[in-house]
Scaffold this motif. Structure first.
Motif: not given
Ligand code: ZN
Length: 198
Positions: A120-130
Motif C-alpha cells: 500500500a502507498k499509504s498507511v494509518h497506524v495506531r501504536a504506543q511510544n516508549l
C-alpha cells in the motif's frame, strides 16, 4: 549495546509477537539497543523478532533515505519525518490505504538479497511510544513501506512471502544456503550450551 541480528532460518522470525502489556526500563533498554543495532547495520527498520524477541515492538529510521520521500502526519499534525526519527512503535495496529505501488526492499535478516514488493502507498497506524502514549501516524511513501515491512515481521511474515514466485525462485539457492547456515549456527550454540551446563 549492539545485538546480533537473527538470520533467515531461525524459527523466531516466524513467531507472532506477543502484545506488550508493560512499558518498563527493560523494554526501553531493548528499544535503545535495537536502534543502535539498526543504525550500525545501516538498516531503516528492525523488529523485535530480528533480535530474538517475539513481542510487538519495532524501531524505524528513514531519515537517511533521500531518494524515496515520505509524507508524515503525527497525531494529526504535518511533521518533518527526519525530525521524529528514530521512531519506536509498540503494539502497532495498521490500516492499509487502497492504492498500491511496487518498490525494492531488503531485510537485515536476509543479507545481500533484495526484491520488488507491492505494498500500500499509504498507511494509518495506531501504536504506543516508549512513554506509553497513544500515537497516530498517517504516512505515504517510503516510511509507509518500511512500517508495513516491520509490522509483517511482528506477525511472523517475511518479505520473501510477498515476492512474486519468479523473484523468490531466483533467490532460492541463496535462501537455502542462508537457512542451512543459520540452522547449523543454532545447533552449534545449543551444543555449546549443553556442554557448559554439564
Ligand atoms: Zn526485515
Amino acid at each position: 549495546m549492539r545485538l546480533s541480528i537473527v538470520q533467515y532460518g531461525d524459527p523466531v522470525l516466524r513467531a507472532k509477537g506477543k502484545r506488550i502489556e508493560q512499558i518498563d526500563d527493560a523494554l526501553r533498554e531493548l528499544a535503545a539497543n535495537m536502534i543502535e543495532t539498526m543504525h550500525a547495520a545501516n538498516g531503516v527498520g528492525l523488529a523485535a523478532q530480528q533480535v530474538g524477541e517475539a513481542i510487538q515492538l519495532t524501531v524505524l529510521d528513514v531519515s537517511q533515505v533521500e531518494d524515496r520521500p515520505t509524507i508524515l502526519k503525527l497525531n494529526g499534525q504535518d511533521v518533518n519525518p527526519a525530525g521524529v526519527m528514530p521512531l519506536v512503535l509498540i503494539n502497532p495496529e495498521i490500516e492499509l490505504g487502497r492504492e498500491v505501488e511496487t518498490g525494492t526492499e531488503g531485510c537485515l535478516s536476509f543479507p545481500e538479497m533484495t526484491g520488488d514488493i507491492e505494498r500500500a502507498k499509504s498507511v494509518h497506524v495506531r501504536a504506543q511510544n516508549l512513554e506509553g502514549d497513544r500515537i497516530e501516524i498517517e504516512t505515504t511513501g517510503f516510511l509507509a513501506r518500511a512500517i508495513q515491512h516491520e509490522v509483517d515481521h511482528l506477525n511472523g511474515v517475511l518479505f520473501i512471502d510477498r515476492m512474486s514466485s519468479g523473484a523468490k525462485a531466483s533467490l532460492s539457492s541463496k535462501l537455502r544456503r542462508l537457512q542451512k547456515e543459520t540452522q547449523q549456527g543454532i545447533k552449534h550454540r545449543q551444543k555449546a550450551v549443553a556442554e557448559t551446563t554439564l
